[in-house]
Design an enzyme around this catalytic site. Structure first.
Site, mmCIF file in Angstrom:
data_model
loop_
_atom_site.group_PDB
_atom_site.id
_atom_site.type_symbol
_atom_site.label_atom_id
_atom_site.label_comp_id
_atom_site.label_asym_id
_atom_site.label_seq_id
_atom_site.Cartn_x
_atom_site.Cartn_y
_atom_site.Cartn_z
ATOM 1 N N GLU A 44 0.829 -1.213 0.000
ATOM 2 C CA GLU A 44 0.000 0.000 0.000
ATOM 3 C C GLU A 44 0.863 1.262 0.000
ATOM 4 O O GLU A 44 0.554 2.234 -0.678
ATOM 5 C CB GLU A 44 -0.960 0.006 1.196
ATOM 6 N N TYR A 127 -7.805 5.192 4.395
ATOM 7 C CA TYR A 127 -7.861 4.255 3.273
ATOM 8 C C TYR A 127 -6.888 3.087 3.481
ATOM 9 O O TYR A 127 -7.259 1.910 3.378
ATOM 10 C CB TYR A 127 -7.541 4.958 1.928
ATOM 11 N N ASP A 145 -10.716 5.032 -2.172
ATOM 12 C CA ASP A 145 -9.608 5.679 -2.875
ATOM 13 C C ASP A 145 -10.182 6.261 -4.164
ATOM 14 O O ASP A 145 -11.407 6.281 -4.342
ATOM 15 C CB ASP A 145 -8.451 4.694 -3.131
#
Ligand code: SF4
Length: 349
Positions: A44, A127, A145
């Site tokens: 991520e 997120y 997102d």
């Protein structure tokens, strides 16, 4: 939470459709082959503002170097920056190292699995926390997102401008309704992002093959091309720099950037004014570089071989341990070309 029954029902329906679509449509990506919260956290961080194909190339070597939060802390921030070389946005690498340190110090080296605790880690926003908690740990945590925002905006025909008042809160409410309806949050959430990346794309949505087409409000209203409306772009900040390049044999003079600010803690040619006799610098080129918020213009000067600058060191520019931004690499390539041309001229005269 939304009070609209039809609206919520559509989102719950979408969770089922996407959960059926994703297993047969998912791309084979390295971080999907073996799932652990640490791998999810690293992926991520890497995927923020770097293309999937580029992250796919770099992911496994990076994980080999830092297989756990403890290994990353023990290797140190400079080693993380060096391995991040060329991926851009180095702040992410520094924040990833800080997150690893917090995991080691506060969580016994084990990545937390719930979104609320994940969100307390440096560099982890709502997120990222939701993505790790749901996709790697199977928790029913919402994610929003850019891809999710676009899919939901079109699915519900929300024509508001990105950034408009109330839009973000509405999106998170929808993401909660969506994931709460899913049997497998990890499949529904990852599938939702995949649908946004592969099918409901910004410029060329492929409604013909979309599993949501049957109940997509934007498609029904003929407004797919209008939703979402373009986001007003803030003007980029102009940053002007002047740097100097100097060689000693095959080594180049490089200095570590300050601990904060642009390109912090990476290795870069020193500022031209740091050379004791800055008037000796000969202009070589202007290099331009765009980041999300900045337009960077760098004037590059060549200084005589062997020039010295306080705090700078002679480094072989191909050393894989050097943390070099893509801009620094561009400048070095120019400097090397100029150096080689100069050497050839000297040899032939
Ligand atoms: S039908 Fe088209 S606009 Fe609607 S979600 Fe699918 S790809 Fe996006």
């Amino acid at each position: 939470m939304s009070t609209s029954g039809g609206h919520d029902d559509r989102l719950a329906w979408a969770a089922g459709e996407i959960s059926r679509w994703f297993p047969t449509s998912a791309r084979d990506l390295p971080w999907r082959r073996v799932r652990t919260p640490w791998r999810a956290l690293v992926s991520e961080f890497m995927l923020q503002q770097t293309q999937v194909s580029r992250v796919a190339e770099r992911f496994e070597p990076f994980l080999e170097a830092f297989p756990s939060p403890l290994a990353m802390v023990e290797a140190g921030e400079d080693a993380v920056l060096a391995k991040w070389s060329g991926m851009g946005y180095y702040r992410r690498a520094r924040m990833l190292h800080a997150a690893a340190a917090a995991i080691v110090e506060q969580h016994g080296g084990v990545v937390p699995e719930d979104a609320a605790t994940l969100e307390t880690l440096p560099g982890v926003g709502r997120y990222t926390a939701g993505a790790i908690a749901s996709i790697a740990c199977g928790q029913s945590s919402p994610i929003v997102d850019g891809n999710v925002d676009r899919v939901f905006a079109r699915l519900t025909a929300d024509g508001s401008t990105p950034g408009a008042k109330g839009r973000e809160a509405r999106r998170w409410e929808e993401a909660e309704v969506y994931v709460a309806a899913a049997d497998c949050p990890e499949v529904a959430n990852e599938g939702l992002m995949e649908l946004g990346a592969l099918v409901c794309q910004p410029k060329a949505p492929q409604c013909l093959i979309c599993p949501l087409a049957r109940r997509c409000c934007a498609l029904e209203a003929g407004k797919v091309g209008e939703i979402p409306p373009p986001k007003p772009r803030p003007k980029k900040k102009l940053v002007e720099m002047q740097v100097g390049v100097a060689w000693s044999g095959k080594k180049l003079l490089l200095a570590r950037r300050p601990d904060s600010g642009l390109f912090a803690k990476t290795m870069f040619p020193p500022e031209a004014e740091a050379f004791p006799s800055s008037a000796e610098g000969r202009p070589l080129a202007e290099v331009r570089h765009q980041t999300t918020h900045r337009d960077v213009r760098v004037q590059v000067f060549v200084f005589p071989d062997g020039s010295k600058v306080s705090g700078a060191e002679w480094k072989h520019p191909d050393d894989p341990e050097l943390a070099l931004t893509s801009l620094a690499s561009k400048i070095i390539a120019l400097a090397r070309q100029n150096h080689e041309d100069g050497s050839e001229e000297a040899a032939s005269s």
